[in-house]
Design an enzyme around this catalytic site. Structure first.
Site, short mmCIF file in Angstrom:
data_model
loop_
_atom_site.label_atom_id
_atom_site.label_comp_id
_atom_site.label_asym_id
_atom_site.label_seq_id
_atom_site.Cartn_x
_atom_site.Cartn_y
_atom_site.Cartn_z
NE ARG A 109 -3.35 2.52 2.51
CZ ARG A 109 -3.28 3.37 3.46
NH1 ARG A 109 -2.68 3.11 4.69
NH2 ARG A 109 -3.77 4.41 3.47
CG HIS A 154 -0.90 8.99 3.55
ND1 HIS A 154 -1.00 7.66 3.65
CD2 HIS A 154 -0.61 9.59 4.84
CE1 HIS A 154 -0.87 7.26 5.11
NE2 HIS A 154 -0.55 8.49 5.68
CD GLU A 199 -4.53 7.60 9.85
OE1 GLU A 199 -4.56 8.80 10.62
OE2 GLU A 199 -4.32 6.48 10.34
CG ASN A 339 -5.18 3.45 8.78
OD1 ASN A 339 -5.15 2.59 7.90
ND2 ASN A 339 -4.76 4.73 8.24
CE1 TYR A 341 -0.15 2.62 13.51
CE2 TYR A 341 -1.97 3.89 12.75
CZ TYR A 341 -0.67 3.40 12.43
OH TYR A 341 -0.17 3.50 11.18
CD GLU A 406 -1.72 3.91 7.90
OE1 GLU A 406 -1.47 4.38 9.21
OE2 GLU A 406 -1.81 4.86 7.06
#
Ligand code: NAG
Ligand code: NAG
Length: 499
Positions: A109, A154, A199, A339, A341, A406
């Protein structure tokens, strides 16, 4: 070495099986199954143009908002670092692809730098060298059996568009559409998976509310809402363009991306607060696309309207979609890119300045002091949060096909990155539980990130790569970290080894 290793594991499992009760034996069988990836599961690695390419002012590229921020406000970036050279991947992309191939990744990606394609910001001038660079990268990937996943944007849009308001100007919707058309036309025969905008929430909060990312605007309580409004429209315009002009020819897919934390109630008293946090942070961009009725979540519309009124605004700070746009945006995704985290615990209360999206929610997010840290203060290691949020996404939005686009963790730079291996192992286990126990439709996983890179306002301090990049070295030498070898084993075996 690896044969001995797996033999060791089998003996260990056998011992555990023999030494436990019948139900214990079943647990072992379950556990084993849960460590194996489904057939055809896609393993990939992810990067972004500004964070790795460098070559910021050559080969016809225009200036981006990130170029402008790092050059005009070095004070806002750790150590005054810039992405001028970054990992130099504009010149060294073949090394990157060779590493992907060596480690066994089947997909990559990457993102396209908008001003490298359109230096004036507009479709009046298409930069042939920029177009060629991404053809070279894509061809190199495909020649090595690696499928590209292309992110159109991005975070680095042409500065000239920002001078005209950027994501706060409604016209951005059409500028993005023109750009998307060019990308689809140019690369559509080779690329079958596109992600539009990386995002949305991070762009709009960090760039237009808090001002810690490009374009550095501090317009709290208004900027983030106007920005998301135009980002959602832009995404949908790109999706509809693909649908009407390119899908029948190229047979690819266009996905929408959401950046999610898990918002878990601190205890059952705060279930409603956690639900509000979900709607405000995730429903904000997902409800308009995946819900039956479309538009922003009803609870969000009410809350922002109420607060705006109390603050003396004539109308709600949350902009309104008319019926045309509600219908146009609803359903504009072939897959959901996620994404993820980290997580937060939610309690009732307030946080953030007045006015702001944070404050409008009427909840407070807290970090459990027991959660393991990383090099990024916002990123605590909370594996169970991954399953939690995946299940919530599936439940709320009809279990769409998902790709994890991600997931990863930062440290301060070491080749012996055991903490990173721990993070990946524990997060992957939770993802597999979500697949097998909860039936969440996850088709692939892209780790963040292939390389240590320019981590935005944290410069080169916080490192997310499975490959170390020597930023003191003009040749930007790449060195595999321990986690890279760990991934190589996982991909080859199709399962997670237990230690
Ligand atoms: C490009 O930027 C570098 C600094 O990163 C500078 O040294 C160089 O002169 C610039 N090149 C051009 C062609 O403007
Ligand atoms: C918003 O205000 C209205 C009228 O005062 C009230 O009935 C409603 O409960 C409030 N909604 C929220 C979500 O606070």
């Amino acid at each position: 070495m690896s044969a001995t290793f797996s033999l060791g594991i089998s003996i260990l499992l056998l011992l555990v099986a023999f030494s436990s009760s019948t139900s214990g034996k079943d647990d072992v069988v379950d556990e084993e199954k849960h460590l194996r990836f489904p057939p055809n599961f896609v393993f990939g690695a992810a990067t972004a143009a500004y964070q790795i390419e460098g070559a910021w002012n050559v080969s016809g590229k225009g200036e981006s908002t990130w170029d402008r921020l790092v050059h005009e406000h070095p004070d806002r970036i750790y150590n005054g670092d810039t992405g001028d050279v970054a990992a130099n991947s504009y010149y060294q992309y073949k090394e990157d692809v060779a590493i992907l191939k060596k480690l066994g990744f089947k997909s990559y990606r990457f993102s396209i730098s908008w001003p490298r394609i359109l230096p004036t910001g507009f479709a009046n001038k298409i930069n042939a060298e920029g177009i060629q660079y991404y053809h070279n990268l894509i061809d190199e990937l495909k020649d090595n059996g690696i499928e590209p996943m292309l992110t159109l944007y991005h975070w680095d849009h042409p500065q000239v568009l920002e001078d005209m308001g950027g994501w706060l100007n409604d016209e951005m919707v059409y500028w993005f559409g023109d750009y998307a058309s060019i990308i689809f036309r140019e690369y559509g025969s080779k690329v079958k998976k596109f992600v539009t905008i990386n995002e949305p929430k991070a762009i709009c909060k960090n760039g237009y509310s808090l001002g810690i990312h490009a374009p550095g605007k501090r317009l709290s309580g208004l900027g983030e809402y106007m920005c998301i409004h135009n980002v959602l429209k832009s995404h949908a315009v790109a999706y509809r363009i693909y649908d009407s002009e390119f899908r029948s020819k190229f047979h690819g897919e266009v996905g929408v991306l959401v950046d999610v934390m898990a918002y878990m109630p601190e205890n059952f008293e705060f279930d409603a607060a956690a639900e509000t946090a979900f709607q405000f942070n995730i429903g904000w961009t997902m409800h308009p696309i995946f819900s039956k009725e479309g538009d922003y979540p009803p609870a969000m519309k009410q809350l922002v309207a109420n607060r705006s009124k109390a603050e003396g605004f004539v109308k709600s700070r949350l902009p309104v979609f008319d019926e045309y746009w509600v219908n146009f945006i609803r359903g504009s995704a072939d897959f959901l890119a996620v994404n993820h985290y980290t997580s937060r615990l939610v309690v009732s209360g307030t946080m953030g300045q007045i006015p702001s999206h944070e404050h409008d929610q009427g909840v407070r997010e807290i970090i459990d002091s027991f959660w393991k840290s990383s090099a990024s203060n916002w990123l605590k290691v909370v594996p169970v949060g991954f399953r939690y949020i995946l299940v919530q996404l599936a439940k709320n939005y009809g279990n769409p096909p998902m790709y994890i686009t991600e997931n990863g963790v930062s440290d301060l730079g070491t080749l012996n990155d055991d903490d990173r291996i721990y993070y990946y192992r524990e997060y992957l286990k939770q993802m597999l539980i979500a697949i097998y126990e909860d039936g969440v439709d996850i088709r692939g996983y892209y780790l963040w990130s292939l390389l240590d890179n320019f981590e935005w306002n944290a410069g080169y301090r916080e490192r997310f790569g499975i490959v170390f990049v020597d930023y003191e070295d003009p040749n930007r030498q790449r060195m595999l970290k321990k986690s890279a070898s760990w991934w190589q084993q996982v991909i080859a075996a199709g399962k997670i080894e237990t230690n």
